[in-house]
Motif scaffolding. Structure first.
Motif, PDB file in Angstrom:
ATOM      1  N   PHE A 113     -69.459  -7.717  14.399  1.00  0.00           N
ATOM      2  CA  PHE A 113     -70.383  -8.861  14.385  1.00  0.00           C
ATOM      3  C   PHE A 113     -70.339  -9.571  13.041  1.00  0.00           C
ATOM      4  O   PHE A 113     -70.258 -10.803  12.977  1.00  0.00           O
ATOM      5  CB  PHE A 113     -71.805  -8.387  14.686  1.00  0.00           C
ATOM      6  N   ILE A 114     -70.370  -8.802  11.956  1.00  0.00           N
ATOM      7  CA  ILE A 114     -70.334  -9.396  10.611  1.00  0.00           C
ATOM      8  C   ILE A 114     -69.023 -10.147  10.396  1.00  0.00           C
ATOM      9  O   ILE A 114     -69.010 -11.265   9.853  1.00  0.00           O
ATOM     10  CB  ILE A 114     -70.527  -8.307   9.542  1.00  0.00           C
ATOM     11  N   ALA A 115     -67.907  -9.547  10.820  1.00  0.00           N
ATOM     12  CA  ALA A 115     -66.603 -10.195  10.653  1.00  0.00           C
ATOM     13  C   ALA A 115     -66.534 -11.500  11.442  1.00  0.00           C
ATOM     14  O   ALA A 115     -66.031 -12.519  10.936  1.00  0.00           O
ATOM     15  CB  ALA A 115     -65.495  -9.241  11.096  1.00  0.00           C
ATOM     16  N   THR A 153     -69.298  -1.861  15.908  1.00  0.00           N
ATOM     17  CA  THR A 153     -69.884  -3.067  16.503  1.00  0.00           C
ATOM     18  C   THR A 153     -70.546  -3.929  15.447  1.00  0.00           C
ATOM     19  O   THR A 153     -70.395  -5.163  15.447  1.00  0.00           O
ATOM     20  CB  THR A 153     -70.908  -2.689  17.583  1.00  0.00           C
ATOM     21  N   ALA A 154     -71.289  -3.293  14.534  1.00  0.00           N
ATOM     22  CA  ALA A 154     -71.936  -4.042  13.454  1.00  0.00           C
ATOM     23  C   ALA A 154     -70.897  -4.719  12.566  1.00  0.00           C
ATOM     24  O   ALA A 154     -71.058  -5.899  12.183  1.00  0.00           O
ATOM     25  CB  ALA A 154     -72.819  -3.106  12.629  1.00  0.00           C
ATOM     26  N   ALA A 155     -69.823  -3.998  12.249  1.00  0.00           N
ATOM     27  CA  ALA A 155     -68.759  -4.578  11.425  1.00  0.00           C
ATOM     28  C   ALA A 155     -68.077  -5.737  12.152  1.00  0.00           C
ATOM     29  O   ALA A 155     -67.732  -6.758  11.533  1.00  0.00           O
ATOM     30  CB  ALA A 155     -67.739  -3.501  11.068  1.00  0.00           C
ATOM     31  N   PHE A 208     -78.301 -18.787  13.504  1.00  0.00           N
ATOM     32  CA  PHE A 208     -78.374 -17.335  13.655  1.00  0.00           C
ATOM     33  C   PHE A 208     -79.576 -16.936  14.506  1.00  0.00           C
ATOM     34  O   PHE A 208     -79.467 -16.086  15.396  1.00  0.00           O
ATOM     35  CB  PHE A 208     -78.464 -16.682  12.279  1.00  0.00           C
ATOM     36  N   PHE A 254     -76.711  -5.022  18.639  1.00  0.00           N
ATOM     37  CA  PHE A 254     -75.469  -5.586  18.106  1.00  0.00           C
ATOM     38  C   PHE A 254     -74.523  -5.998  19.241  1.00  0.00           C
ATOM     39  O   PHE A 254     -73.792  -6.984  19.111  1.00  0.00           O
ATOM     40  CB  PHE A 254     -74.784  -4.595  17.168  1.00  0.00           C
ATOM     41  N   VAL A 299     -73.116  -9.722  19.577  1.00  0.00           N
ATOM     42  CA  VAL A 299     -71.678 -10.017  19.626  1.00  0.00           C
ATOM     43  C   VAL A 299     -71.365 -10.944  20.801  1.00  0.00           C
ATOM     44  O   VAL A 299     -70.634 -11.939  20.652  1.00  0.00           O
ATOM     45  CB  VAL A 299     -70.865  -8.710  19.729  1.00  0.00           C
ATOM     46  N   TYR A 343     -69.066 -13.362  12.360  1.00  0.00           N
ATOM     47  CA  TYR A 343     -69.993 -14.335  11.776  1.00  0.00           C
ATOM     48  C   TYR A 343     -69.391 -14.955  10.517  1.00  0.00           C
ATOM     49  O   TYR A 343     -69.475 -16.177  10.312  1.00  0.00           O
ATOM     50  CB  TYR A 343     -71.322 -13.645  11.451  1.00  0.00           C
ATOM     51  N   VAL A 344     -68.771 -14.133   9.676  1.00  0.00           N
ATOM     52  CA  VAL A 344     -68.129 -14.646   8.467  1.00  0.00           C
ATOM     53  C   VAL A 344     -66.978 -15.595   8.822  1.00  0.00           C
ATOM     54  O   VAL A 344     -66.797 -16.652   8.195  1.00  0.00           O
ATOM     55  CB  VAL A 344     -67.625 -13.479   7.593  1.00  0.00           C
TER      56      VAL A 344
END
Length: 343
Positions: free
Chosen positions: A40-42, A36-38, A62, A296, A300, A44-45
């Motif tokens: 969210f980061i993906a 889930t964290a990955a 943010f 997270f 998301v 956002y990027v």
């Protein structure tokens, strides 16, 4: 004639080690949270690269994820306690809607000060959760049925108070709604700050207290927890009381966000809360999960709404479609993990 015995070839050590590592990875309880964290980061990027000319990279964008979803985070935290124990609470959205109506009616129609109304609303929410937990445990009725009854009860009470929306013009409500806490690079609303405080308290309670260990134990295996002498009934009732309290608090934060009470507020929000918890990695069967994962999960869902807003050409219904796809994906991950653990 003598038959030549053939010795089966041993599997290469490398492949065996790889399979063992894969099995350990799939059995790791932290895997859903990391996924889930990955995710969210993906996301956002990807948003930064696509909408860099539209201010997507501003720190306030943010921080707005917390401002716009603070009430959902609090509701999802309460749902996390329930789901972690192996239960379900379908009354969350109705409790939020009832709290907005109850607060608006007391403040606007009855003239009571907000300082008195807030603890009263929280007490009503906690008592509603306590009552549902008591019925679930003592009458041995499925949580789905009891909390479904709670859903209809509190939504009906909204309409008993008023069939129309009640605007809140109280000065104290307006002041709290407009108050911002500066962080240097941006600011947070009072609702977002309260949500983060609730998150910190919930993380401590679940992971560092005896009560939290009981919740995990009951969700993991109720019969084993009973044989260990854990207070099954008290813990179950307490879990639903926490959920009711968090739902009422989420209703107060939603009231600050909207500054009104309406009998149709938060319709279906219990599904958003449950989706955030599951996407955050908490097993629907209970016994495994983290409050940080719930955070997270909420982020998301909030980021999906932000991306759709920045896109400008997509309907808001795409939020539901994306949520449904993510929910199915994370349920499949949970299923795979559960199968690996049994194996």
């Amino acid at each position: 004639m003598s038959a030549t015995a053939q010795t089966p070839k041993a599997a290469p050590r490398g492949s065996t080690a790889s399979r063992a590592r894969a099995t350990r990875l799939l059995g790791d309880r932290r895997l859903p949270v990391l996924v889930t964290a990955a995710l969210f980061i993906a996301m956002y990027v990807a948003g930064l690269s696509r909408y860099q000319n539209y201010g997507f990279g501003e720190p306030q964008v943010f921080l707005n994820l917390f401002i716009d979803n603070g009430y959902l985070l609090v509701a999802a935290i309460g749902a996390t306690f329930v789901i972690m124990s192996g239960g379900i609470d379908l009354s969350v959205g109705s409790m939020i809607g009832f709290t907005t109506m109850f607060t608006a009616w007391l403040v606007e129609r009855q003239g009571l000060p907000l300082l008195l109304v807030v603890p009263l609303a929280l007490a009503v929410g906690a008592f509603g959760g306590f009552l549902m937990g008591y019925v679930i445990h003592n009458f041995e009725i499925q949580p789905f049925i009891v909390t479904l009854a709670g859903l209809f009860l509190f939504r009906g009470l909204c309409l008993v108070i008023s069939k129309e929306s009640i605007s809140i013009n109280d000065a104290s409500v307006g002041t709290l709604a407009q108050t911002r806490v500066s962080l240097g690079v941006g600011d947070l609303s009072i609702g977002a700050v309260v949500a983060l405080v609730v998150l910190a308290v919930a993380a401590y309670v679940l992971h560092y207290t005896r009560f939290g260990r009981r919740v995990y134990a009951i969700g993991g295996n109720e019969q084993s927890a009973l044989l260990m002498g854990l207070p099954l009934g008290g813990t179950k009732i307490a879990v639903y009381t926490v959920s009711g309290f968090c739902s009422a608090l989420a209703g107060l934060l939603f009231m600050l966000y909207i500054q009104s009470g309406d009998p149709l507020h938060a319709v279906g929000m219990e599904l958003d809360a449950i989706a955030a918890v599951v996407i955050g990695g908490t097993l629907l069967t209970g016994g495994s999960g983290y409050v940080l994962g719930t955070l997270f999960g909420v982020l998301v869902l909030g980021l999906i709404k932000s991306v759709i807003t920045f896109e400008g050409t997509l309907s808001s219904w795409w939020t539901k479609i994306a949520t449904g796809v993510l929910l199915c994906a994370f349920i499949l991950i949970q299923r795979t993990m559960t199968s690996r653990r049994k194996a």
